[in-house]
Design a protein around this motif. Structure first.
Motif, mmCIF file in Angstrom:
data_model
loop_
_atom_site.group_PDB
_atom_site.id
_atom_site.type_symbol
_atom_site.label_atom_id
_atom_site.label_comp_id
_atom_site.label_asym_id
_atom_site.label_seq_id
_atom_site.Cartn_x
_atom_site.Cartn_y
_atom_site.Cartn_z
ATOM 1 N N ASP A 67 159.137 66.066 55.768
ATOM 2 C CA ASP A 67 158.357 67.070 56.174
ATOM 3 C C ASP A 67 159.313 68.433 56.311
ATOM 4 N N TYR A 69 160.491 72.212 57.781
ATOM 5 C CA TYR A 69 160.727 72.703 59.006
ATOM 6 C C TYR A 69 161.113 74.210 58.826
ATOM 7 N N ASP A 82 153.782 68.942 56.994
ATOM 8 C CA ASP A 82 153.908 67.814 55.999
ATOM 9 C C ASP A 82 154.397 68.287 54.647
ATOM 10 N N LEU A 88 151.622 70.771 61.277
ATOM 11 C CA LEU A 88 151.682 69.990 62.306
ATOM 12 C C LEU A 88 152.111 70.485 63.672
ATOM 13 N N PHE A 89 152.896 71.399 63.962
ATOM 14 C CA PHE A 89 153.075 72.084 65.122
ATOM 15 C C PHE A 89 153.949 73.101 64.990
ATOM 16 N N ASP A 114 167.579 62.587 65.474
ATOM 17 C CA ASP A 114 166.252 63.103 65.162
ATOM 18 C C ASP A 114 165.807 64.036 66.251
ATOM 19 N N ASP A 130 162.070 67.233 70.197
ATOM 20 C CA ASP A 130 162.135 65.886 69.526
ATOM 21 C C ASP A 130 161.515 66.428 68.393
ATOM 22 N N LYS A 132 158.579 66.197 67.271
ATOM 23 C CA LYS A 132 157.151 66.386 67.386
ATOM 24 C C LYS A 132 156.685 67.709 68.134
ATOM 25 N N ASN A 134 158.259 68.408 71.202
ATOM 26 C CA ASN A 134 158.574 68.535 72.458
ATOM 27 C C ASN A 134 159.796 68.800 73.047
#
Length: 379
Positions: A67, A69, A82, A88-89, A114, A130, A132, A134
């Motif tokens: 992925d 970032y 991705d 993704l977010f 992670d 995290d 995702k 969060n």
């Protein structure tokens, strides 16, 4: 008032070996290097464009678990996509609440746990999320009396290297477990040339500076060593010529014009012979880009063959702007240019039909496109 640029690159932990020098004739620029001499194939990655995924400028990119970032400093947010560019977010929660942040100076990924980690320089806090997006926690970093935090690089889940505005010791090794600096070094009394966009932590545990031929390696015990040195012979930088132009107030418009004119002379090699723009590498190659006579000159050094190739662009007229290195591929940017120029960065002749279509579907309102170059497997 005229300032002489004096940069002490040493610290008591630094070690080096002259046998690590890579000798290159940077004026021996070839026009016969093909993309396919180094890479097997080139892939276009269009980043999905929607209201939540908008990017103003890609400041930093990290590829982890396939992925992508992306950190946008101007918007102070982190966005995740991705491998194909699907959004993704994002982490975009500025404010003063318990789970908010004031600013993002830099980010990295703690691969052992992670975690997405970023530093807020305004209030000296480290934020953890995290994978995702969060929120997990935030906590205070040691305050820096003579400056602030700027860049960061995870060395282990415990040790983080921070580059700071403390000119007495710009590099600081921080232990999360002990919440203290275990080592500080690299005094730098003037940061004028730091305005040049040279990635400080370009790949791995390496560190680079814009007017320093040494590429350094940071170790987990808080030490700095010279990993290798670029040796350009008689063209090597003469530090005595690094004189800052006479300015009184660096924030007024007249001063900015003076500095801009001076930097144009630097890029044209009228002050010093070159400056460094980017560095990279893996097990097979060591790479650097130097700016000389207004040209962005790429140097690939083949470690196994102990040979280097020097080119501004490939014989297919492709240009190269890398931002992330791995063993198998490099991810590059297509800079913001006019329509004709950006198409020259990745010409159709190095793409298959599918990737040509991806490129041609891009328009000026879309997010930036990435270019993924897959290395040829060395025999």
């Amino acid at each position: 008032m005229t300032f002489s640029l004096f940069i002490s690159y040493g610290c008591k932990e630094r070690t080096g070996d002259k046998t690590n020098a890579i000798l290159v004739d940077i004026d021996n620029i070839s026009d016969d290097i093909s993309v396919f001499d180094i890479f097997d194939k080139t892939e276009i990655i269009p980043l999905e464009t929607n209201k939540e995924s908008l990017i103003k400028y890609i400041t930093k990119l990290v590829c982890y678990n396939n992925d992508l970032y992306i950190f946008d400093y101007n918007l102070s947010k982190i966005l995740a996509f991705d491998h194909s560019g699907k959004f993704l977010f994002n982490i975009d929660n500025r404010g003063q609440g318990p789970e908010q942040y004031l600013h993002i100076a830099d980010f990295d990924i703690d691969t052992e746990n992670d975690r997405i980690i970023f530093v807020s320089a305004i209030d000296s806090k480290l934020h953890e999320y995290d994978m995702k997006g969060n929120f997990i926690q935030k906590y205070n970093l040691p305050e820096i009396r003579n400056g602030a935090y700027l860049y960061m690089k995870y060395l282990t889940s415990d040790i983080i290297a921070f580059w700071t505005f403390d000119y007495n010791n710009r590099l600081k090794f921080y232990s999360k477990n002990e919440n203290r600096f275990i080592s500080e070094c690299f005094p730098e009394t003037e940061n004028f040339y730091g305005k040049i966009n040279t990635p400080l932590f370009p790949y791995g545990n390496r560190m680079a500076r814009p007017v320093d031929n040494n590429i350094y390696e940071m170790t987990v015990d808080g030490k700095l060593s010279i990993a290798y040195t670029w040796d350009f012979g008689e063209l090597n930088i003469d530090l005595k010529k690094l004189i800052i132009p006479p300015v009184e107030n660096r924030s007024d418009s007249k001063t900015k014009k003076i500095i801009m004119g001076y930097m144009e002379k630097v890029r044209a090699s009228e002050i010093i012979n070159y400056i460094f723009g980017n560095s990279g590498g893996n097990s097979d190659y060591t790479y650097v880009q130097v700016i000389r006579k207004n040209k962005e000159v790429n140097i690939f050094y083949d470690k196994r063959r102990r040979q280097s190739v020097v080119f501004e662009k490939t014989k297919e007229n492709a240009y190269f702007y890398p931002v992330f290195w791995s063993e198998d591929f490099v991810i590059g940017l297509i800079p913001e240019m006019s329509d004709i120029e950006w198409k020259r960065v990745v010409p159709d002749t190095i793409l298959d039909a599918e990737n040509m279509e991806r490129k041609n579907q891009h328009n000026e309102f879309d997010n930036p496109m990435l270019v993924k170059y897959y290395f040829k497997k060395q025999l």
